[in-house]
Design a protein around this motif. Sequence first.
Motif, PDB file in Angstrom:
ATOM      1  N   TYR A 269      25.671 -23.454  -6.723  1.00 58.26           N
ATOM      2  CA  TYR A 269      27.039 -23.577  -7.236  1.00 58.26           C
ATOM      3  C   TYR A 269      27.324 -22.462  -8.236  1.00 58.26           C
ATOM      4  O   TYR A 269      26.411 -21.818  -8.749  1.00 58.26           O
ATOM      5  CB  TYR A 269      27.261 -24.964  -7.856  1.00 58.26           C
ATOM      6  N   ASN A 270      28.581 -22.247  -8.520  1.00 58.22           N
ATOM      7  CA  ASN A 270      28.976 -21.104  -9.356  1.00 58.22           C
ATOM      8  C   ASN A 270      29.031 -21.478 -10.841  1.00 58.22           C
ATOM      9  O   ASN A 270      28.839 -22.647 -11.221  1.00 58.22           O
ATOM     10  CB  ASN A 270      30.359 -20.582  -8.902  1.00 58.22           C
ATOM     11  N   ASN A 271      29.331 -20.487 -11.655  1.00 53.69           N
ATOM     12  CA  ASN A 271      29.585 -20.751 -13.073  1.00 53.69           C
ATOM     13  C   ASN A 271      30.922 -21.451 -13.171  1.00 53.69           C
ATOM     14  O   ASN A 271      31.917 -20.967 -12.618  1.00 53.69           O
ATOM     15  CB  ASN A 271      29.638 -19.436 -13.849  1.00 53.69           C
ATOM     16  N   PHE A 272      30.943 -22.561 -13.846  1.00 52.91           N
ATOM     17  CA  PHE A 272      32.156 -23.380 -13.866  1.00 52.91           C
ATOM     18  C   PHE A 272      32.448 -23.828 -15.285  1.00 52.91           C
ATOM     19  O   PHE A 272      31.583 -24.379 -15.964  1.00 52.91           O
ATOM     20  CB  PHE A 272      31.941 -24.588 -12.939  1.00 52.91           C
ATOM     21  N   GLU A 273      33.657 -23.554 -15.724  1.00 51.86           N
ATOM     22  CA  GLU A 273      34.029 -23.965 -17.080  1.00 51.86           C
ATOM     23  C   GLU A 273      35.232 -24.886 -17.048  1.00 51.86           C
ATOM     24  O   GLU A 273      35.958 -25.026 -18.026  1.00 51.86           O
ATOM     25  CB  GLU A 273      34.363 -22.721 -17.933  1.00 51.86           C
ATOM     26  N   GLY A 274      35.501 -25.416 -15.898  1.00 55.66           N
ATOM     27  CA  GLY A 274      36.711 -26.227 -15.715  1.00 55.66           C
ATOM     28  C   GLY A 274      36.582 -27.630 -16.271  1.00 55.66           C
ATOM     29  O   GLY A 274      35.553 -28.028 -16.822  1.00 55.66           O
ATOM     30  N   LYS A 275      37.652 -28.355 -16.059  1.00 50.45           N
ATOM     31  CA  LYS A 275      37.726 -29.735 -16.557  1.00 50.45           C
ATOM     32  C   LYS A 275      36.950 -30.679 -15.633  1.00 50.45           C
ATOM     33  O   LYS A 275      36.280 -30.243 -14.725  1.00 50.45           O
ATOM     34  CB  LYS A 275      39.199 -30.141 -16.637  1.00 50.45           C
TER      35      LYS A 275
ATOM     36  N   GLU B  27      37.527 -39.614 -11.938  1.00 54.39           N
ATOM     37  CA  GLU B  27      37.138 -38.259 -12.351  1.00 54.39           C
ATOM     38  C   GLU B  27      35.652 -38.232 -12.695  1.00 54.39           C
ATOM     39  O   GLU B  27      35.092 -39.236 -13.138  1.00 54.39           O
ATOM     40  CB  GLU B  27      37.932 -37.851 -13.593  1.00 54.39           C
ATOM     41  N   ILE B  28      35.048 -37.067 -12.540  1.00 52.09           N
ATOM     42  CA  ILE B  28      33.607 -36.971 -12.790  1.00 52.09           C
ATOM     43  C   ILE B  28      33.304 -35.577 -13.337  1.00 52.09           C
ATOM     44  O   ILE B  28      34.016 -34.620 -12.996  1.00 52.09           O
ATOM     45  CB  ILE B  28      32.846 -37.279 -11.464  1.00 52.09           C
ATOM     46  N   ASN B  29      32.254 -35.454 -14.143  1.00 56.78           N
ATOM     47  CA  ASN B  29      31.922 -34.098 -14.593  1.00 56.78           C
ATOM     48  C   ASN B  29      31.102 -33.388 -13.524  1.00 56.78           C
ATOM     49  O   ASN B  29      30.502 -34.019 -12.654  1.00 56.78           O
ATOM     50  CB  ASN B  29      31.258 -34.106 -15.979  1.00 56.78           C
ATOM     51  N   SER B  30      31.069 -32.056 -13.611  1.00 55.22           N
ATOM     52  CA  SER B  30      30.528 -31.273 -12.500  1.00 55.22           C
ATOM     53  C   SER B  30      29.046 -31.554 -12.228  1.00 55.22           C
ATOM     54  O   SER B  30      28.636 -31.653 -11.074  1.00 55.22           O
ATOM     55  CB  SER B  30      30.763 -29.785 -12.746  1.00 55.22           C
ATOM     56  N   ILE B  31      28.255 -31.708 -13.266  1.00 58.01           N
ATOM     57  CA  ILE B  31      26.821 -31.911 -13.039  1.00 58.01           C
ATOM     58  C   ILE B  31      26.562 -33.260 -12.357  1.00 58.01           C
ATOM     59  O   ILE B  31      25.786 -33.354 -11.403  1.00 58.01           O
ATOM     60  CB  ILE B  31      26.023 -31.789 -14.372  1.00 58.01           C
ATOM     61  N   ASP B  32      27.260 -34.295 -12.809  1.00 59.14           N
ATOM     62  CA  ASP B  32      27.091 -35.600 -12.154  1.00 59.14           C
ATOM     63  C   ASP B  32      27.531 -35.529 -10.698  1.00 59.14           C
ATOM     64  O   ASP B  32      26.920 -36.141  -9.812  1.00 59.14           O
ATOM     65  CB  ASP B  32      27.905 -36.682 -12.887  1.00 59.14           C
ATOM     66  N   PHE B  33      28.599 -34.773 -10.465  1.00 61.99           N
ATOM     67  CA  PHE B  33      29.107 -34.641  -9.095  1.00 61.99           C
ATOM     68  C   PHE B  33      28.082 -33.924  -8.221  1.00 61.99           C
ATOM     69  O   PHE B  33      27.810 -34.342  -7.095  1.00 61.99           O
ATOM     70  CB  PHE B  33      30.433 -33.874  -9.127  1.00 61.99           C
ATOM     71  N   LEU B  34      27.509 -32.854  -8.735  1.00 64.41           N
ATOM     72  CA  LEU B  34      26.517 -32.094  -7.967  1.00 64.41           C
ATOM     73  C   LEU B  34      25.296 -32.953  -7.650  1.00 64.41           C
ATOM     74  O   LEU B  34      24.750 -32.907  -6.547  1.00 64.41           O
ATOM     75  CB  LEU B  34      26.103 -30.835  -8.748  1.00 64.41           C
ATOM     76  N   LYS B  35      24.892 -33.764  -8.623  1.00 68.42           N
ATOM     77  CA  LYS B  35      23.739 -34.651  -8.402  1.00 68.42           C
ATOM     78  C   LYS B  35      24.063 -35.662  -7.294  1.00 68.42           C
ATOM     79  O   LYS B  35      23.229 -35.994  -6.461  1.00 68.42           O
ATOM     80  CB  LYS B  35      23.386 -35.392  -9.697  1.00 68.42           C
ATOM     81  N   LYS B  36      25.301 -36.133  -7.329  1.00 67.13           N
ATOM     82  CA  LYS B  36      25.750 -37.105  -6.333  1.00 67.13           C
ATOM     83  C   LYS B  36      25.734 -36.467  -4.928  1.00 67.13           C
ATOM     84  O   LYS B  36      25.267 -37.065  -3.957  1.00 67.13           O
ATOM     85  CB  LYS B  36      27.172 -37.537  -6.719  1.00 67.13           C
ATOM     86  N   LEU B  37      26.225 -35.232  -4.874  1.00 69.36           N
ATOM     87  CA  LEU B  37      26.259 -34.527  -3.584  1.00 69.36           C
ATOM     88  C   LEU B  37      24.847 -34.326  -3.029  1.00 69.36           C
ATOM     89  O   LEU B  37      24.614 -34.459  -1.833  1.00 69.36           O
ATOM     90  CB  LEU B  37      26.930 -33.157  -3.733  1.00 69.36           C
ATOM     91  N   LYS B  38      23.933 -34.003  -3.926  1.00 65.91           N
ATOM     92  CA  LYS B  38      22.548 -33.757  -3.529  1.00 65.91           C
ATOM     93  C   LYS B  38      21.970 -34.995  -2.830  1.00 65.91           C
ATOM     94  O   LYS B  38      21.250 -34.907  -1.852  1.00 65.91           O
ATOM     95  CB  LYS B  38      21.733 -33.415  -4.782  1.00 65.91           C
ATOM     96  N   LYS B  39      22.341 -36.135  -3.372  1.00 72.02           N
ATOM     97  CA  LYS B  39      21.859 -37.399  -2.823  1.00 72.02           C
ATOM     98  C   LYS B  39      22.540 -37.695  -1.483  1.00 72.02           C
ATOM     99  O   LYS B  39      21.892 -38.012  -0.496  1.00 72.02           O
ATOM    100  CB  LYS B  39      22.183 -38.512  -3.826  1.00 72.02           C
ATOM    101  N   ILE B  40      23.880 -37.608  -1.480  1.00 70.35           N
ATOM    102  CA  ILE B  40      24.647 -37.951  -0.272  1.00 70.35           C
ATOM    103  C   ILE B  40      24.206 -37.093   0.915  1.00 70.35           C
ATOM    104  O   ILE B  40      24.061 -37.581   2.026  1.00 70.35           O
ATOM    105  CB  ILE B  40      26.164 -37.761  -0.514  1.00 70.35           C
ATOM    106  N   PHE B  41      24.015 -35.794   0.660  1.00 69.11           N
ATOM    107  CA  PHE B  41      23.706 -34.887   1.769  1.00 69.11           C
ATOM    108  C   PHE B  41      22.199 -34.632   1.903  1.00 69.11           C
ATOM    109  O   PHE B  41      21.789 -33.790   2.685  1.00 69.11           O
ATOM    110  CB  PHE B  41      24.511 -33.587   1.632  1.00 69.11           C
ATOM    111  N   ASN B  42      21.449 -35.367   1.129  1.00 67.71           N
ATOM    112  CA  ASN B  42      20.000 -35.355   1.249  1.00 67.71           C
ATOM    113  C   ASN B  42      19.445 -33.933   1.314  1.00 67.71           C
ATOM    114  O   ASN B  42      18.706 -33.572   2.221  1.00 67.71           O
ATOM    115  CB  ASN B  42      19.627 -36.146   2.519  1.00 67.71           C
ATOM    116  N   THR B  43      19.876 -33.132   0.372  1.00 65.79           N
ATOM    117  CA  THR B  43      19.447 -31.744   0.378  1.00 65.79           C
ATOM    118  C   THR B  43      18.610 -31.429  -0.856  1.00 65.79           C
ATOM    119  O   THR B  43      18.871 -31.951  -1.932  1.00 65.79           O
ATOM    120  CB  THR B  43      20.667 -30.784   0.464  1.00 65.79           C
TER     121      THR B  43
END
Length: 364
Positions: free
Chosen positions: A270-276, A249-265
């Motif tokens: 992203y939307n407003n997110f209050e989830g787990k 499991e990962i929190n949303s900000i860490d996940f987004l940072k990871k995606l940024k790296k993987i997809f080199n963008t």
Amino acid sequence: MIVQELLDIFNEWAPLDYSEDFDNTGLIIGNPNDKCNGILISLDTTEKVLEEAIKKNYNVIVSFHPIIFSDLKKITGETYVERVVSKALRNNISIIALHTRLDNHPEGVNHEICKRIGLVKTETLIPKKGTLKKLVVYVPKNKSGKVLKALHDAGAGNLENYTDCSFLLEGKGQFTGNKKSDPHVGKKLEKVSIEEVQINVVFESYLKGKVQEALFEAHPYETVAYEMYSLLNSYTNVGMGKIGFLKNEINSIDFLKKLKKIFNTGHIRYNNFEGKKLNKIAVLGGSGSFAIEKAKSRGADAFITADLKYHQFFQGDRKMLLVDIGHYESEQYTKNLIFDHLSKKLPNFAVALATTKTNPVNYI
Ligand SMILES: [Zn+2]
């Protein structure tokens, strides 16, 4: 090698039946009998990609997106599509597109995205309809093994993690041949009653020709008694998007940072997110807003796609993280997928990834 041989490789790997109806895949420009002297792989066919091919003396471009997608009523060089078409024709360059054949492919665009993110236990997000057919055939008992083997060899009864699937039913077949007949059992003008086996097999629609050919080849009757029809079942192996799980499991900000790296963008929306914390992730490369509700109904914590509009970001209801990583970025690794497949199939042939950057979007 001629262009047709290359088309055959693609038809076997990513069959035409995987294409969506709206799509335009396969040979878009060129002649199947032309000799192929080099293959350049790109996500889009732009004028610059054509120039690269000409410079390298490669006369076939394999592109993910089709250069001709909607009606082309004139070729005067007014639009980039017209200019590419005319330039390709003048330089005898063939253009092949695969597009939704790889979107729906079990190991296509979305498989590649899942692999890069590290998703496990993945399934198809939206299974494609009309992917399966069924064959029911009546065979004399002593020839049923031979016919069944021929059908399996042609690919019938191979579904997901199972091979050699069939259902067999024994019974009696009856027939009377007319004056012109040449029955395999009994004589013409005499009623024959014979022990038969009803073979039932299911297969992917694109195998229809191969299965029918194998059936006619192996079946002993002059007139083969069979039924073939399309099934309404959805085949969970083929379809748009994937859904799977992160190993941790990962929190949303860490996940987004990871995606940024993987997809080199340089830019992720992203939307407003209050989830787990995130665990279950849905993906759909390219314009995937049509699948937001599907991702939600399948319980995704996050949905990664591209081309989301302002109002569509509200559809996440703050509970599902909606991520727009960019159209090009989401599909970019499809080039590598095509390259890897062709390099395996044609180890001694000139196959190269285009070095021309085709993403028309920039970030500042
Ligand atoms: Zn696309």
